[in-house]
Motif scaffolding. Structure first.
Motif, short mmCIF file in Angstrom:
data_model
loop_
_atom_site.label_atom_id
_atom_site.label_comp_id
_atom_site.label_asym_id
_atom_site.label_seq_id
_atom_site.Cartn_x
_atom_site.Cartn_y
_atom_site.Cartn_z
N ALA A 1 0.75 -1.16 0.01
CA ALA A 1 -0.01 -0.10 -0.09
C ALA A 1 1.01 1.27 0.08
O ALA A 1 0.52 2.29 -0.83
CB ALA A 1 -0.94 -0.15 1.07
N SER B 1 1.33 4.17 -2.96
CA SER B 1 0.84 5.43 -2.49
C SER B 1 1.39 6.71 -2.96
O SER B 1 2.60 6.80 -2.80
CB SER B 1 0.55 5.66 -1.06
N VAL C 1 -4.57 5.04 -0.64
CA VAL C 1 -4.64 3.66 -0.80
C VAL C 1 -5.32 2.94 0.48
O VAL C 1 -4.89 3.72 1.47
CB VAL C 1 -3.18 3.06 -1.28
#
Length: 265
Positions: free
Chosen positions: A104, A108, A185
């Motif tokens: 993630a 991002s 995210v």
């Protein structure tokens, strides 16, 4: 009934783990699978660590007693909170499902991400320790209690009332992004939440949503065996969470599976 050949056991407290059953079936078509929907233990997210360990330990031992060569604990909360303790109790391969925090952050732009999960997971010290290890000072990770949304899946509202489900997810995301506007995210870190992914994406089109199940297939590969490609489903039930409703949900998802009742674990 045809015996299963070194099946993989897959379980959680309800319909959520069926998504992982489908993924395993698609990637390992000859693998036999025994899928346990332990609805009598729903919800995992409201349990203490000791209660969680009791519930997942009983389910794991049941699956191993049915001849499973490996077991997928297809739920993020107990994977984070009690996986290590479960592995210490059980002498067999146990595969957990963990929030992809590193992925993630890598995806991002703002380096501000969120993990959506049940209350017992996001408030646990184990989760905070996990995030600290995975984050490596690469950004900010918000831990968000999404337990109310899990019920939309377990009570099948996402199938029966898609408009109401969209409204509920929309309200949840509006409040979250008002409080955390730079998050771009999010990880759907309850096995129930990926069923709501289309609703999340409509509610927050600028946010990318990651499914933690992606890592399970690589972990399973060493234990993959060639059987007849049979998937068998068993379920526990309560007065409110019945076998009939569970099988109706499988049918609504287009699944050919129908669960039979087990009183164990």
């Amino acid at each position: 009934m045809t015996p299963l050949h070194q099946p993989v056991g897959i379980f959680d407290a309800g319909i959520g783990s069926y998504a992982i059953v489908e993924r395993v079936r698609a990637h390992f078509p000859q693998q036999d699978i025994l899928y346990l929907a332990d609805r009598a233990s729903f919800p995992y997210g409201a349990k203490t660590p000791a209660e969680l360990l009791d519930a997942v330990g009983a389910a794991t031992r049941y699956l191993l007693g049915q001849g499973c060569a490996a077991v997928i604990l297809a739920s993020n909360a107990p994977s984070i909170v009690v996986w290590e303790a479960l592995r210490a109790e059980v002498d067999a391969p146990i595969i957990g499902v963990f929030p992809p925090v590193g992925d993630a952050l890598a995806a991002s732009s703002s380096k501000q991400v969120a993990v959506l999960g049940v209350k017992s997971m996001v408030t646990s010290q184990a989760m905070h320790d996990y995030v600290a290890r995975e984050r490596q000072d690469a950004g900010e990770v918000a831990l968000i209690n999404a337990s109310p949304l899990v019920d939309l899946v377990e009570n099948f509202a996402f199938l029966r009332d898609p408009d109401g489900t969209q409204q509920a997810v929309g309200r949840f995301m509006a409040e979250l992004l008002q409080a955390e506007p730079h998050i771009d995210v999010m990880t759907l870190s309850s096995t129930h939440l990926p069923w709501l992914r289309p609703f999340f994406e409509r509610a927050a089109p600028r946010v990318a949503f990651l499914d933690p199940a992606d890592s399970v297939l690589d972990q399973l590969r060493p234990y993959n065996t060639s059987g007849a490609g049979i998937t068998r489903c068993v379920a526990t039930e309560t007065a409110a969470l019945t076998l009939t409703d569970f099988n109706a949900a499988l049918a609504a998802l287009g699944s050919p599976l129908r669960a039979t009742l087990t009183t164990s674990p």
